[in-house]
Design an enzyme around this catalytic site. Structure first.
Site, PDB file in Angstrom:
ATOM      1  N   ASP A  25       0.872  -1.174   0.000  1.00  0.00           N
ATOM      2  CA  ASP A  25       0.000   0.000   0.000  1.00  0.00           C
ATOM      3  C   ASP A  25       0.908   1.222   0.000  1.00  0.00           C
ATOM      4  O   ASP A  25       1.428   1.623   1.044  1.00  0.00           O
ATOM      5  CB  ASP A  25      -0.909  -0.023   1.233  1.00  0.00           C
ATOM      6  CG  ASP A  25      -1.789   1.219   1.343  1.00  0.00           C
ATOM      7  OD1 ASP A  25      -1.791   2.028   0.396  1.00  0.00           O
ATOM      8  OD2 ASP A  25      -2.472   1.373   2.375  1.00  0.00           O
ATOM      9  N   LYS A  88       3.394  11.252  -3.222  1.00  0.00           N
ATOM     10  CA  LYS A  88       2.380  10.624  -4.062  1.00  0.00           C
ATOM     11  C   LYS A  88       1.492  11.661  -4.742  1.00  0.00           C
ATOM     12  O   LYS A  88       0.989  11.432  -5.836  1.00  0.00           O
ATOM     13  CB  LYS A  88       1.539   9.675  -3.205  1.00  0.00           C
ATOM     14  CG  LYS A  88       0.505   8.856  -3.951  1.00  0.00           C
ATOM     15  CD  LYS A  88      -0.139   7.891  -2.981  1.00  0.00           C
ATOM     16  CE  LYS A  88      -1.248   7.074  -3.619  1.00  0.00           C
ATOM     17  NZ  LYS A  88      -1.827   6.109  -2.668  1.00  0.00           N
ATOM     18  N   GLU A 188      -7.135   0.858  -4.727  1.00  0.00           N
ATOM     19  CA  GLU A 188      -7.184   0.734  -3.269  1.00  0.00           C
ATOM     20  C   GLU A 188      -8.555   0.265  -2.749  1.00  0.00           C
ATOM     21  O   GLU A 188      -8.617  -0.628  -1.896  1.00  0.00           O
ATOM     22  CB  GLU A 188      -6.780   2.065  -2.625  1.00  0.00           C
ATOM     23  CG  GLU A 188      -5.295   2.371  -2.810  1.00  0.00           C
ATOM     24  CD  GLU A 188      -4.938   3.811  -2.509  1.00  0.00           C
ATOM     25  OE1 GLU A 188      -5.855   4.575  -2.096  1.00  0.00           O
ATOM     26  OE2 GLU A 188      -3.767   4.189  -2.692  1.00  0.00           O
ATOM     27  N   ASP A 210     -12.908   5.400   1.212  1.00  0.00           N
ATOM     28  CA  ASP A 210     -11.467   5.392   1.491  1.00  0.00           C
ATOM     29  C   ASP A 210     -10.954   6.817   1.606  1.00  0.00           C
ATOM     30  O   ASP A 210     -10.757   7.505   0.608  1.00  0.00           O
ATOM     31  CB  ASP A 210     -10.742   4.642   0.380  1.00  0.00           C
ATOM     32  CG  ASP A 210      -9.239   4.514   0.638  1.00  0.00           C
ATOM     33  OD1 ASP A 210      -8.758   5.107   1.613  1.00  0.00           O
ATOM     34  OD2 ASP A 210      -8.567   3.828  -0.138  1.00  0.00           O
TER      35      ASP A 210
END
Length: 622
Positions: A25, A88, A188, A210
């Protein structure tokens, strides 16, 4: 002759060696790695028992190895220029997009090797988002290989569902730079569904909400008889717990009436404090906020007012996704919470109110995505288990090509299950056309100008024919990682051209939201525009073909017939300049009717020419 190994009776057969694989992850704020340990897939801790690895890299002078994780995060306040946080968020974006999406950046940038990967200037040299991400992946891979006592055969890396082609490609590039074999990039929310589906055996419609440190995804999945299917997905690539920290920090500055401009070190210190207070409120009713010479009491009720607009932004995305899936909140069986920010009571309470039921959080929301990736990695590397399942993802935005009139012909609609390949035949517009320009676009609107341009390429070598005679097959293929390739083939000769779509820059979250919002708001208008453009293209094509026919076979026109046809053409040309699609269609039909007899005489002439010298009793060959 090949030898066959035979086990003696009563002796256990030696099991095939298990290949080593890991699920990663790669998070905005924190990252984890998970592997199969016996019958379970678990996340791996470091030497101090900490499962979360902060996604922070600090670069040092000379040839010193970069510091990754907790020690790097601790240095972010004192050495912000060389300590890269939330990298990211930079993947697949231009420098302009990075600066627009982040108000407080202590880094110095240079253009880098490519516009899509601007480099950060550090004491160790220029580092683009790909190389920084690779350093985080190396640290996670080392942790897994030490625990497994062997080299990894492959990894599954998770990405936000709304990552576009460029962001996904740069994630793969980072993994390759880290020396890893990428088995698959996995959305994800889908990874979370894998973890919950195998542990709980839930069936029905599931919403995966999420909310991580830097990205938000919401997906609707159907889980039936071991088959996971993503019905719809949406979200925001620049919304997460970091934004809650920013909002709380701004509130502290406003309430403390501090007029002093903060330097990067002070700003980082305030953000760190805001993050600490936000986490404390997940377990406590209230906290005491201390900043400079000012203090106050903060509780969840006040925090809800500060961050309420951010939570509502996530729920607006949830409404859109439910609409795409053609489901109501009453038809949702389970809500799965993923991401550390979902620990906040204000988030859980608002999500519960929206869906009318309590969300699931049986698996640690920080770990659930990594566990799902670990399960998938173990299967993809070749370690078959009894818990088999089929996993289906979707592409988030429609893909198509430009056609005449600057219209978009959608070949793969949004929310189509991937991997997928779709083909459609097209033809030439003009007589003798020997090349065709293929313009690949992404979006939901009907006009090319309202969509996003992905790539252009040309198919050459088309045999010269009359307009409409050539057959051009255009194939779109989206692989399991969401990467697109497009090919075009002229069917009579087999001539082909193709392109791998790798956009030169990422799509900002605001643009994604606006594209979807605009498609709903302008649906009626777009339908009218498409009808108008199609009628205009059809009318122009008819006028050009009739004009060419009259020039070629003028002798077949009856006295006064040309004037009648010219009048009909003039009327249609005038209508083309207007915006009345019905009138254009009516005058197109009138022009067709005006030329029917002329067209019949042309047909008779050319048929007679083709049959001249042929005998109706001509013998068939043996």
């Amino acid at each position: 002759m090949a030898l066959i190994q035979i086990s003696e009776p009563g002796q256990p057969r030696e099991a095939a060696p298990r290949k080593l694989a890991a699920g990663i992850d790669l998070g905005t704020t924190n990252s984890l790695v998970a592997v199969r340990c016996g019958t379970q897939v678990e996340t791996l801790p470091d030497a101090e028992g900490r499962h979360l690895l902060p996604s922070v890299v600090r670069y040092l002078p000379g040839d010193e190895d970069p510091v990754v994780g907790h020690d790097a995060r601790s240095a972010a306040v004192d050495d912000p220029a060389n300590t890269i946080v939330s990298v990211k968020r930079f993947l697949g974006k231009t420098l302009e997009e990075i600066n627009l999406g982040n108000r407080y950046l202590p880094y110095a940038f240079s253009p880098g090797r490519e516009a899509s990967a601007p480099a950060l200037v550090t004491i160790a040299g220029e580092k683009d988002p790909i190389s920084v991400s690779a350093d985080i992946l190396k640290a996670l891979a080392r942790r897994a290989e030490l625990a497994l006592k062997g080299e990894l055969a492959g990894v599954v890396i998770t990405v936000p569902a709304y990552f576009n082609d460029s962001q996904r490609q740069q994630t793969r590039d980072a993994a390759r730079l880290a020396g890893l074999n990428v088995l698959r990039l996995l959305n994800e929310p889908t990874a979370a569904a894998v973890a919950y589906g195998l542990d709980s055996q839930d069936q029905g419609n599931i919403v995966v909400y999420d909310l991580g440190g830097g990205t938000f995804d919401v997906s609707v999945l159907s889980l039936q008889k071991g088959v996971f299917e993503v019905l719809a997905t949406g979200g925001d690539t620049s919304l997460g717990g970091d934004d809650f920290d920013q909002a709380l920090a701004d509130w502290i500055l406003e309430q403390s009436r501090s007029d002093t401009a903060l330097n990067p070190r002070q700003r980082n210190q305030l953000i760190k404090l805001a993050n600490q207070y936000r986490h404390q409120l997940s377990d406590e009713d209230s906290v005491t906020v201390d900043w400079e010479n000012w203090s106050t009491t903060l509780d969840n009720e006040v925090l809800a007012r500060i961050c309420g607009s951010l939570i509502e932004k996530t729920l607006r995305a949830a409404r859109r996704v439910l609409r795409d899936a053609r489901l109501s909140t009453d038809e949702i069986d389970s809500i799965v919470l993923v991401g550390g920010a979902t620990r906040m009571p204000i988030v859980r309470d608002r999500v519960s109110d929206f869906f009318g039921r309590q969300p699931l959080a049986d698996i640690d929301p920080d770990k659930v995505v990594a566990i799902g990736a670990g399960i998938q990695a173990d299967v993809l590397v070749g370690n078959k288990s009894d818990d088999s399942f089929l996993l289906l993802d979707v592409n988030p935005l429609s893909l198509g090509i430009e056609t005449m009139g600057e219209l978009v012909e959608k070949i793969i609609p949004r929310n189509t299950t991937i991997p997928v390949a779709r083909a459609q035949e097209f033809t030439t517009y003009k007589d003798g056309q020997t090349a065709m320009a293929i313009h690949v676009v992404q979006g939901e609107r009907e006009l090319v100008s309202d969509c996003r341009s992905l790539a252009r390429f040309q198919l050459r070598g088309i045999p010269p024919m009359v307009a409409g005679a050539a057959r051009i097959k255009v194939t779109f293929q989206v692989d399991a990682d969401g990467l697109l390739s497009v090919s075009a083939e002229e069917l009579s000769t087999g001539t082909t051209a193709e392109i791998q779509v790798k956009p030169s820059f990422g799509l900002g979250s605001d643009e994604v939201e606006e594209m979807l919002k605009a498609s709903y708001e302008h649906a009626g208008e777009d339908k009218q525009v498409r009808a108008l453009k199609e009628s205009q293209v059809e009318a122009v094509q008819l006028i050009e073909s009739i004009a060419a026919a009259m020039d070629t076979d003028a002798a077949l026109l009856e006295p006064g017939e040309r004037e009648s046809i010219d009048d009909a053409i003039a009327g249609l040309r005038e209508a083309i300049g207007g915006e009345d699609a019905t009138r254009i269609h009516r005058l197109t039909e009138h022009l067709n009717a005006s030329t029917e007899e002329f067209a019949a005489r042309r047909m008779d002439k050319h048929v007679a020419r083709a049959l001249r010298g042929a005998s109706i009793n001509q013998a068939k060959p043996d």
